[in-house]
Design a protein around this motif. Structure first.
Motif, PDB file in Angstrom:
ATOM      1  N   GLY A 200     -86.476  34.900  63.614  1.00 42.09           N
ATOM      2  CA  GLY A 200     -87.496  34.020  64.194  1.00 42.09           C
ATOM      3  C   GLY A 200     -87.507  32.665  63.529  1.00 42.09           C
ATOM      4  O   GLY A 200     -87.647  31.630  64.200  1.00 42.09           O
ATOM      5  N   GLY A 201     -87.340  32.660  62.199  1.00 46.56           N
ATOM      6  CA  GLY A 201     -87.313  31.382  61.484  1.00 46.56           C
ATOM      7  C   GLY A 201     -86.122  30.537  61.911  1.00 46.56           C
ATOM      8  O   GLY A 201     -86.251  29.327  62.125  1.00 46.56           O
ATOM      9  N   LYS A 202     -84.950  31.159  62.019  1.00 47.75           N
ATOM     10  CA  LYS A 202     -83.767  30.425  62.456  1.00 47.75           C
ATOM     11  C   LYS A 202     -83.918  29.914  63.879  1.00 47.75           C
ATOM     12  O   LYS A 202     -83.472  28.796  64.217  1.00 47.75           O
ATOM     13  N   LEU A 203     -84.551  30.710  64.734  1.00 47.96           N
ATOM     14  CA  LEU A 203     -84.729  30.300  66.120  1.00 47.96           C
ATOM     15  C   LEU A 203     -85.643  29.084  66.210  1.00 47.96           C
ATOM     16  O   LEU A 203     -85.383  28.142  66.974  1.00 47.96           O
ATOM     17  N   GLN A 204     -86.727  29.082  65.435  1.00 53.19           N
ATOM     18  CA  GLN A 204     -87.626  27.935  65.438  1.00 53.19           C
ATOM     19  C   GLN A 204     -86.923  26.671  64.948  1.00 53.19           C
ATOM     20  O   GLN A 204     -87.096  25.578  65.500  1.00 53.19           O
ATOM     21  N   THR A 205     -86.106  26.825  63.900  1.00 54.35           N
ATOM     22  CA  THR A 205     -85.351  25.668  63.380  1.00 54.35           C
ATOM     23  C   THR A 205     -84.394  25.143  64.439  1.00 54.35           C
ATOM     24  O   THR A 205     -84.261  23.919  64.645  1.00 54.35           O
ATOM     25  N   GLY A 206     -83.719  26.045  65.138  1.00 61.12           N
ATOM     26  CA  GLY A 206     -82.792  25.628  66.186  1.00 61.12           C
ATOM     27  C   GLY A 206     -83.497  24.921  67.325  1.00 61.12           C
ATOM     28  O   GLY A 206     -82.985  23.929  67.871  1.00 61.12           O
ATOM     29  N   MET A 207     -84.673  25.415  67.715  1.00 60.31           N
ATOM     30  CA  MET A 207     -85.433  24.789  68.799  1.00 60.31           C
ATOM     31  C   MET A 207     -85.867  23.386  68.409  1.00 60.31           C
ATOM     32  O   MET A 207     -85.842  22.446  69.234  1.00 60.31           O
ATOM     33  N   LYS A 208     -86.291  23.217  67.157  1.00 61.70           N
ATOM     34  CA  LYS A 208     -86.708  21.880  66.701  1.00 61.70           C
ATOM     35  C   LYS A 208     -85.524  20.921  66.718  1.00 61.70           C
ATOM     36  O   LYS A 208     -85.657  19.760  67.121  1.00 61.70           O
ATOM     37  N   SER A 209     -84.363  21.405  66.277  1.00 58.03           N
ATOM     38  CA  SER A 209     -83.176  20.550  66.284  1.00 58.03           C
ATOM     39  C   SER A 209     -82.789  20.158  67.698  1.00 58.03           C
ATOM     40  O   SER A 209     -82.428  19.000  67.979  1.00 58.03           O
ATOM     41  N   MET A 210     -82.891  21.113  68.608  1.00 57.83           N
ATOM     42  CA  MET A 210     -82.556  20.828  70.001  1.00 57.83           C
ATOM     43  C   MET A 210     -83.523  19.809  70.587  1.00 57.83           C
ATOM     44  O   MET A 210     -83.136  18.889  71.322  1.00 57.83           O
ATOM     45  N   ALA A 211     -84.813  19.947  70.289  1.00 61.06           N
ATOM     46  CA  ALA A 211     -85.801  18.992  70.815  1.00 61.06           C
ATOM     47  C   ALA A 211     -85.534  17.591  70.286  1.00 61.06           C
ATOM     48  O   ALA A 211     -85.681  16.588  71.011  1.00 61.06           O
ATOM     49  N   THR A 212     -85.113  17.501  69.007  1.00 60.91           N
ATOM     50  CA  THR A 212     -84.809  16.186  68.422  1.00 60.91           C
ATOM     51  C   THR A 212     -83.629  15.541  69.139  1.00 60.91           C
ATOM     52  O   THR A 212     -83.647  14.338  69.461  1.00 60.91           O
ATOM     53  N   VAL A 213     -82.592  16.305  69.420  1.00 70.60           N
ATOM     54  CA  VAL A 213     -81.416  15.778  70.127  1.00 70.60           C
ATOM     55  C   VAL A 213     -81.789  15.306  71.521  1.00 70.60           C
ATOM     56  O   VAL A 213     -81.341  14.246  71.990  1.00 70.60           O
TER      57      VAL A 213
END
Length: 221
Positions: A200-213
């Protein structure tokens, strides 16, 4: 469990102990049943031959069982301090200790029943021994008929009491197995919870990175 019956002496002795316990339980049941029968006039002051034989068989079985159980207890103590040194998991050592404690408790209960009977028997009072011997010499048809009735009762009750005692023993072992399985399932649930938290932690980090891009691309457009 990392050991097998072929290379683990504990498991070999454990199988012997459980087999001996399976044989001893009916002997204990038979002894209790014979002891509970009302004494005939000829055996009021001393145990009947059937009771003496049942007691002797039970004592011999308990002696053998106790000897092997002592070996299991020593084996558990030897590996408790460092189970991994012997290729064992902590859970397996705990299972072995529970088995030794449970079988030991059952053996101790049987021994206590034997001690109760010995304490309650006592010796003849002064002058009673001679009268007891005279009564033994006066065994008549009624005493013989009473003994036959008792033997018939013993034969009829054997099967039922053996089944009951065997069922109690099986339930006791099943309860131990269920307890061990619940402990293992609790550990598995803890591992799953930890894994879910990490994913879950990795998924949240990935979602934040995707939103930034996505925001950067929108700004460029």
């Amino acid at each position: 469990m990392s050991s097998t019956n072929e290379d683990d002496p504990f498991l070999q002795v454990q199988a012997d102990v459980l087999s001996q316990l399976h044989t001893t339980r009916p002997l204990f049941t038979s002894y209790l049943r014979i002891r509970a029968l009302p004494p005939s006039s000829a055996t009021t002051k001393k145990p009947s031959p059937e009771l003496a034989s049942a007691r002797s068989d039970l004592e011999a079985a308990l002696a053998t069982l106790s000897e092997d159980l002592s070996d299991l207890h020593a084996a558990v103590q030897a590996v408790q301090s460092d189970p991994y040194k012997y290729g064992l998991e902590i859970e397996e050592v705990a299972r072995r200790k529970r088995l030794v404690d449970e079988v030991g408790g059952e053996v101790e209960d049987m021994r206590e029943e034997l001690l109760k009977a010995a304490a309650g028997t006592g010796t003849f009072a002064p002058g009673e021994e001679g009268r007891g011997r005279r009564r033994d010499d006066e065994v008549d048809y009624n005493a013989e008929f009473e003994q036959q009735q008792q033997q018939q009762m013993m034969a009829e009750q054997d099967t039922q009491l053996d089944d009951v005692y065997r069922t109690v023993g099986n339930l006791r072992m099943q309860a131990s197995e269920m307890g061990r399985e619940l402990e293992e399932q609790a550990e598995m649930l803890e591992d799953v919870d930890g894994l879910a938290d990490r994913v879950g932690g990795k998924l949240q980090t990935g979602m934040k990175s995707m939103a930034t891009v996505i925001r950067r691309n929108e700004d460029r457009l």
